[in-house]
Design an enzyme around this catalytic site. Sequence first.
Site, PDB file in Angstrom:
ATOM      1  N   ASN A   1       0.870  -1.172   0.000  1.00 22.99           N
ATOM      2  CA  ASN A   1       0.000   0.000   0.000  1.00 22.99           C
ATOM      3  C   ASN A   1       0.904   1.218   0.000  1.00 22.99           C
ATOM      4  O   ASN A   1       1.706   1.394   0.918  1.00 22.99           O
ATOM      5  CB  ASN A   1      -0.879  -0.008   1.260  1.00 22.99           C
ATOM      6  CG  ASN A   1      -1.643   1.288   1.437  1.00 22.99           C
ATOM      7  OD1 ASN A   1      -1.949   1.968   0.460  1.00 22.99           O
ATOM      8  ND2 ASN A   1      -1.953   1.632   2.667  1.00 22.99           N
ATOM      9  N   GLY A   2       0.816   2.051  -1.035  1.00 24.63           N
ATOM     10  CA  GLY A   2       1.667   3.237  -1.117  1.00 24.63           C
ATOM     11  C   GLY A   2       2.139   3.428  -2.542  1.00 24.63           C
ATOM     12  O   GLY A   2       1.563   2.862  -3.480  1.00 24.63           O
TER      13      GLY A   2
ATOM     14  N   LYS B   1     -21.324  15.477  -1.718  1.00 26.39           N
ATOM     15  CA  LYS B   1     -22.021  14.207  -1.417  1.00 26.39           C
ATOM     16  C   LYS B   1     -22.769  13.720  -2.655  1.00 26.39           C
ATOM     17  O   LYS B   1     -22.734  12.538  -2.984  1.00 26.39           O
ATOM     18  CB  LYS B   1     -23.044  14.364  -0.275  1.00 26.39           C
ATOM     19  CG  LYS B   1     -22.516  14.457   1.117  1.00 26.39           C
ATOM     20  CD  LYS B   1     -22.097  13.153   1.732  1.00 26.39           C
ATOM     21  CE  LYS B   1     -20.642  12.884   1.567  1.00 26.39           C
ATOM     22  NZ  LYS B   1     -19.679  13.678   2.269  1.00 26.39           N
TER      23      LYS B   1
END
Length: 615
Positions: free
Chosen positions: A102-103, A491
């Site tokens: 992750n990264g 939203k």
Amino acid sequence: MCGIVGGVTNNDITALLLEGLNCLEYRGYDSSGLIVLSKNNSFDRVRSVGKVKNLEDSLKAREQKISGNIGIAHTRWATHGEPTINNAHPHISMNSVSLVHNGIIENYIELKNNQITQGYEFTSETDTEVIAHAIDFAMKSCNTLISSVQLAIKSFSGSYGLGIISSKYPDQIIATRKGSPLVIGIGNNGNYIASDQMALFSITKEFIFLEEGDVAEIKIDKITIYDLNGNLVDRPIKTSKLKKGQIGLGNYSHYMQKEIFEQPQAIRDTLESRITNNSVLISSFGHKAKENFIKIKQVQIIACGTSYHAGLIAKYWLEDIAKISCNVEVASEYRYRRPIILNGTLFITLSQSGETADTIEALKAAKIINSDICSLCITNSAESSLTRISDLTFLTHAGPEIGVASTKAFTTQLVSLALLVCSIGKLKKTISKKQEKGIVDGLKRLPGLVNEALLQEAQIKKLANRLKDTNSALFLGRGTMHAIAMEGALKLKEVSYIHAEAYPAGELKHGPIALIDKNMPVIAIAPNDELLEKLKSNLQEVKSRGSQMIVFEDENSKIQEMQAMEVIPVTSNLGPITAPIIFTIPLQLLSYHVALFKGTDVDKPRNLAKSVTVE
Ligand code: G6P
């Protein structure tokens, strides 16, 4: 951004990896995969494109079931390379190393070119594959897996949370993190890793939170951790207070719905123990808050997405009520400019997750420019990266927020910021006891007021049905309601994929009014405040151009209903702190119901991720 889970146990790990991935799907869901070391110490891997459900189907479809005591798994949010099977993790190098990441490895092209000359072949377009090859290469000169990882990571620039296994070391997982979160879970029958403790709740409540640069060797009965300088370190074991029930859907259809309706309780929890005798406890912001707040001369707020909108509202409050100057900026811009940061700045980061890469980097950059700043992080995540690099932390007690579109985190951030306004105002003597009591009374009424606003759901559902076919919508507000309009528009974009824009109502005449016609619905927010008469004139300007209009009003605003216009009273007699929080509720419900009518994936909207741990 992506989700990682892994473990070394006495039992078959596969079901646990799948369960963990399901919990982590909010972090990314373009593709997923898992790998185990099977009995003869060879890798057995399954990957699939799309949601974790597809991976489950692929596993079921296999003739030979996957099984092993050690394994790692990943759910991806694509950065480098499209969501394809080949780009899905885990990646493998030379049948010797496999890992999940992750990264982002920023220097991957340079590393890749070098590795090609060393004879490595690439099967993906990801930046991650270079990590696997780098570790395999390091294994040639190191005699343990952990020392190979320690050597390899020296060549990476960028960020990583990594889970690594090797067919040559079948009894261990190596975990390391820099700039991306990773926790170790301690269980009875083994030890585990995950990018979020939530993925491991069914097995353990005991966690070790790795520090920046730590490398851990995790065996079934032993965990050894080295810091970024290679020193052996002892990291504390912490017991999580989160309850499993806080994570399930209960009777709700979606997490977004559940989290909208949890807001009265979330606000109650955020206020708990932070107010006594109608007075805000300044020490809620940390035992050093008082000595730091007294010195501040101005405030800088940095955040992303919905959290940024909370910051915009706080600017009005801090300047109007606490009489302290405040600037607000999105982290992705701030971190790359050379801002002037004056001495005496209270530097506030707002972040639900506490893991947003841009927000973390903006704080780090600010500290380099002026080490005199006092940093305060307002977050929903106690053990997050932001809390570790901030002088002061204030936790919103919203409980886990799973829906990608933020709802209860936003309203509890606003509550937290209102407490901050009181704290600073008191210390600076810019607010009186009476004013403070007024604010505190308002805050205490909030759970009840939110409940009342939630009662509008049936009416809002009807409006949603009318809005579902529109291509575009305009949200209008003045003062703090402009920021609420921005949040309403965000939203709607996020969950229903309808283009929406928010404008300060007074600015409309300088351009956007050209867009108004019968096909452009306008949603306006009309509290009963000092700008009401001005807003009424703005609404007339829009109405006379033929727009369809929905107005959420304070009962006392008495907006005159006209043709093609619906006025919905949301509440009455609100003050400047309570009003923005309450007017948020109908806008949340509106986007939720439009999304339901459109049939989008409300909790996991396309292309988004809950926690953006990459740039
Ligand atoms: C992502 C989420 C948003 C969130 C933003 C900031 O984009 O989808 O809902 O507002 O990140 O997240 P943070 O955790 O820093 O508040």
